[in-house]
Design a protein around this motif. Structure first.
Motif, PDB file in Angstrom:
ATOM      1  N   GLU A  39       0.825  -1.210   0.000  1.00  0.00           N
ATOM      2  CA  GLU A  39       0.000   0.000   0.000  1.00  0.00           C
ATOM      3  C   GLU A  39       0.858   1.258   0.000  1.00  0.00           C
ATOM      4  O   GLU A  39       0.526   2.237  -0.666  1.00  0.00           O
ATOM      5  CB  GLU A  39      -0.974  -0.017   1.175  1.00  0.00           C
ATOM      6  N   LEU A  40       1.970   1.236   0.702  1.00  0.00           N
ATOM      7  CA  LEU A  40       2.897   2.372   0.703  1.00  0.00           C
ATOM      8  C   LEU A  40       3.428   2.633  -0.704  1.00  0.00           C
ATOM      9  O   LEU A  40       3.424   3.771  -1.188  1.00  0.00           O
ATOM     10  CB  LEU A  40       4.055   2.115   1.664  1.00  0.00           C
ATOM     11  N   GLU A  41       3.854   1.581  -1.388  1.00  0.00           N
ATOM     12  CA  GLU A  41       4.365   1.726  -2.749  1.00  0.00           C
ATOM     13  C   GLU A  41       3.279   2.241  -3.693  1.00  0.00           C
ATOM     14  O   GLU A  41       3.535   3.101  -4.537  1.00  0.00           O
ATOM     15  CB  GLU A  41       4.934   0.405  -3.263  1.00  0.00           C
ATOM     16  N   PHE A  42       2.069   1.730  -3.543  1.00  0.00           N
ATOM     17  CA  PHE A  42       0.988   2.168  -4.424  1.00  0.00           C
ATOM     18  C   PHE A  42       0.644   3.637  -4.182  1.00  0.00           C
ATOM     19  O   PHE A  42       0.463   4.405  -5.131  1.00  0.00           O
ATOM     20  CB  PHE A  42      -0.258   1.298  -4.256  1.00  0.00           C
ATOM     21  N   VAL A  43       0.569   4.043  -2.923  1.00  0.00           N
ATOM     22  CA  VAL A  43       0.265   5.446  -2.613  1.00  0.00           C
ATOM     23  C   VAL A  43       1.355   6.345  -3.189  1.00  0.00           C
ATOM     24  O   VAL A  43       1.066   7.412  -3.731  1.00  0.00           O
ATOM     25  CB  VAL A  43       0.082   5.654  -1.090  1.00  0.00           C
ATOM     26  N   HIS A  44       2.612   5.916  -3.124  1.00  0.00           N
ATOM     27  CA  HIS A  44       3.701   6.684  -3.748  1.00  0.00           C
ATOM     28  C   HIS A  44       3.479   6.836  -5.249  1.00  0.00           C
ATOM     29  O   HIS A  44       3.750   7.898  -5.818  1.00  0.00           O
ATOM     30  CB  HIS A  44       5.054   6.014  -3.490  1.00  0.00           C
ATOM     31  N   CYS A  45       3.001   5.796  -5.882  1.00  0.00           N
ATOM     32  CA  CYS A  45       2.753   5.850  -7.331  1.00  0.00           C
ATOM     33  C   CYS A  45       1.729   6.923  -7.692  1.00  0.00           C
ATOM     34  O   CYS A  45       1.772   7.480  -8.790  1.00  0.00           O
ATOM     35  CB  CYS A  45       2.269   4.496  -7.848  1.00  0.00           C
ATOM     36  N   LEU A  46       0.847   7.237  -6.768  1.00  0.00           N
ATOM     37  CA  LEU A  46      -0.182   8.240  -7.037  1.00  0.00           C
ATOM     38  C   LEU A  46       0.405   9.646  -7.170  1.00  0.00           C
ATOM     39  O   LEU A  46      -0.289  10.559  -7.621  1.00  0.00           O
ATOM     40  CB  LEU A  46      -1.251   8.219  -5.936  1.00  0.00           C
ATOM     41  N   ALA A  47       1.661   9.831  -6.825  1.00  0.00           N
ATOM     42  CA  ALA A  47       2.316  11.134  -6.977  1.00  0.00           C
ATOM     43  C   ALA A  47       2.690  11.408  -8.429  1.00  0.00           C
ATOM     44  O   ALA A  47       3.075  12.522  -8.773  1.00  0.00           O
ATOM     45  CB  ALA A  47       3.567  11.203  -6.102  1.00  0.00           C
ATOM     46  N   ASN A  48       2.532  10.418  -9.295  1.00  0.00           N
ATOM     47  CA  ASN A  48       2.915  10.548 -10.698  1.00  0.00           C
ATOM     48  C   ASN A  48       1.665  10.752 -11.564  1.00  0.00           C
ATOM     49  O   ASN A  48       0.900   9.815 -11.781  1.00  0.00           O
ATOM     50  CB  ASN A  48       3.661   9.286 -11.135  1.00  0.00           C
ATOM     51  N   LEU A  55      -3.884   4.864 -15.375  1.00  0.00           N
ATOM     52  CA  LEU A  55      -5.001   4.224 -14.670  1.00  0.00           C
ATOM     53  C   LEU A  55      -6.336   4.626 -15.283  1.00  0.00           C
ATOM     54  O   LEU A  55      -7.229   3.791 -15.470  1.00  0.00           O
ATOM     55  CB  LEU A  55      -4.983   4.592 -13.182  1.00  0.00           C
ATOM     56  N   SER A  56      -6.453   5.910 -15.618  1.00  0.00           N
ATOM     57  CA  SER A  56      -7.701   6.402 -16.189  1.00  0.00           C
ATOM     58  C   SER A  56      -7.936   5.826 -17.579  1.00  0.00           C
ATOM     59  O   SER A  56      -9.043   5.382 -17.899  1.00  0.00           O
ATOM     60  CB  SER A  56      -7.669   7.926 -16.247  1.00  0.00           C
ATOM     61  N   LYS A  62     -12.842   4.295 -13.349  1.00  0.00           N
ATOM     62  CA  LYS A  62     -14.299   4.176 -13.498  1.00  0.00           C
ATOM     63  C   LYS A  62     -14.841   2.983 -12.714  1.00  0.00           C
ATOM     64  O   LYS A  62     -16.037   2.822 -12.585  1.00  0.00           O
ATOM     65  CB  LYS A  62     -14.660   4.023 -14.980  1.00  0.00           C
ATOM     66  N   ASP A  63     -13.939   2.167 -12.208  1.00  0.00           N
ATOM     67  CA  ASP A  63     -14.304   0.962 -11.472  1.00  0.00           C
ATOM     68  C   ASP A  63     -14.652   1.324 -10.023  1.00  0.00           C
ATOM     69  O   ASP A  63     -13.823   1.863  -9.289  1.00  0.00           O
ATOM     70  CB  ASP A  63     -13.135  -0.022 -11.508  1.00  0.00           C
ATOM     71  N   THR A  64     -15.878   1.023  -9.618  1.00  0.00           N
ATOM     72  CA  THR A  64     -16.353   1.364  -8.281  1.00  0.00           C
ATOM     73  C   THR A  64     -15.488   0.742  -7.184  1.00  0.00           C
ATOM     74  O   THR A  64     -15.189   1.385  -6.182  1.00  0.00           O
ATOM     75  CB  THR A  64     -17.826   0.913  -8.095  1.00  0.00           C
ATOM     76  N   ARG A 104     -12.131  12.205 -14.432  1.00  0.00           N
ATOM     77  CA  ARG A 104     -12.423  12.354 -15.870  1.00  0.00           C
ATOM     78  C   ARG A 104     -11.317  13.138 -16.567  1.00  0.00           C
ATOM     79  O   ARG A 104     -10.860  12.769 -17.643  1.00  0.00           O
ATOM     80  CB  ARG A 104     -13.758  13.081 -16.069  1.00  0.00           C
ATOM     81  N   GLU A 105     -10.877  14.234 -15.951  1.00  0.00           N
ATOM     82  CA  GLU A 105      -9.894  15.124 -16.586  1.00  0.00           C
ATOM     83  C   GLU A 105      -8.520  14.487 -16.722  1.00  0.00           C
ATOM     84  O   GLU A 105      -7.808  14.744 -17.687  1.00  0.00           O
ATOM     85  CB  GLU A 105      -9.777  16.441 -15.806  1.00  0.00           C
TER      86      GLU A 105
END
Length: 148
Positions: A39-48, A55-56, A62-64, A104-105
């Protein structure tokens, strides 16, 4: 060919960088520590922003279930978890991902590139300003030492 990821010189089989983590008290067992690391590694990936664009474009945003997972990850904002983050801007992106409009953006490649450029500019100016401030403090310190 054996992978060097996850191996250390001590032979313990654990990544030496992750071995230095002082895990939260909740992560006592090996599966809990592993989940914490993932989870730490994945959260870091969100900085990119480019990764967010990926992902979009592949439908994850779009996946609930995935959106619920992003909501779950907001626990990283708590100080006891945030102290493990190397890229604090990931928390800002995690917050933005809660917005349907942002999800969306970010699918627009130009939007992702623009955000990426803005993040880089922020860090460039932040580091430059911090360096100038440090230099000023050092000069003031030298001046103070000469006076005393």
């Amino acid at each position: 060919m054996a992978s060097s990821y996850g191996s250390s010189r001590s032979g313990s089989g654990q990544n030496p960088l992750l071995a230095r983590l002082n895990y939260p008290q909740e992560a006592e067992s090996e599966p809990e520590k592993y989940r914490f690391q993932v989870e730490l590694e994945f959260v870091h990936c969100l900085a990119n922003p480019n990764y967010l664009n990926f992902l979009s474009q592949h439908g994850y945003l779009k996946d609930t279930s995935f959106i619920n997972y992003l909501n779950y990850l907001q626990y990283w904002k708590q100080q006891r978890y945030a102290k493990f983050l190397r890229y604090p801007q990931c928390l800002h992106f995690l917050e933005l991902l809660q917005s349907e409009q942002f999800r969306r953006e970010i699918a627009n490649t130009h939007c992702a590139k623009f955000i990426d450029e803005q993040v880089l500019l922020h860090w460039h100016h932040y580091n430059k300003k911090r360096s100038n401030t440090t230099q000023q403090l050092l000069s003031m310190n030298k001046t103070t030492q000469k006076i005393t």
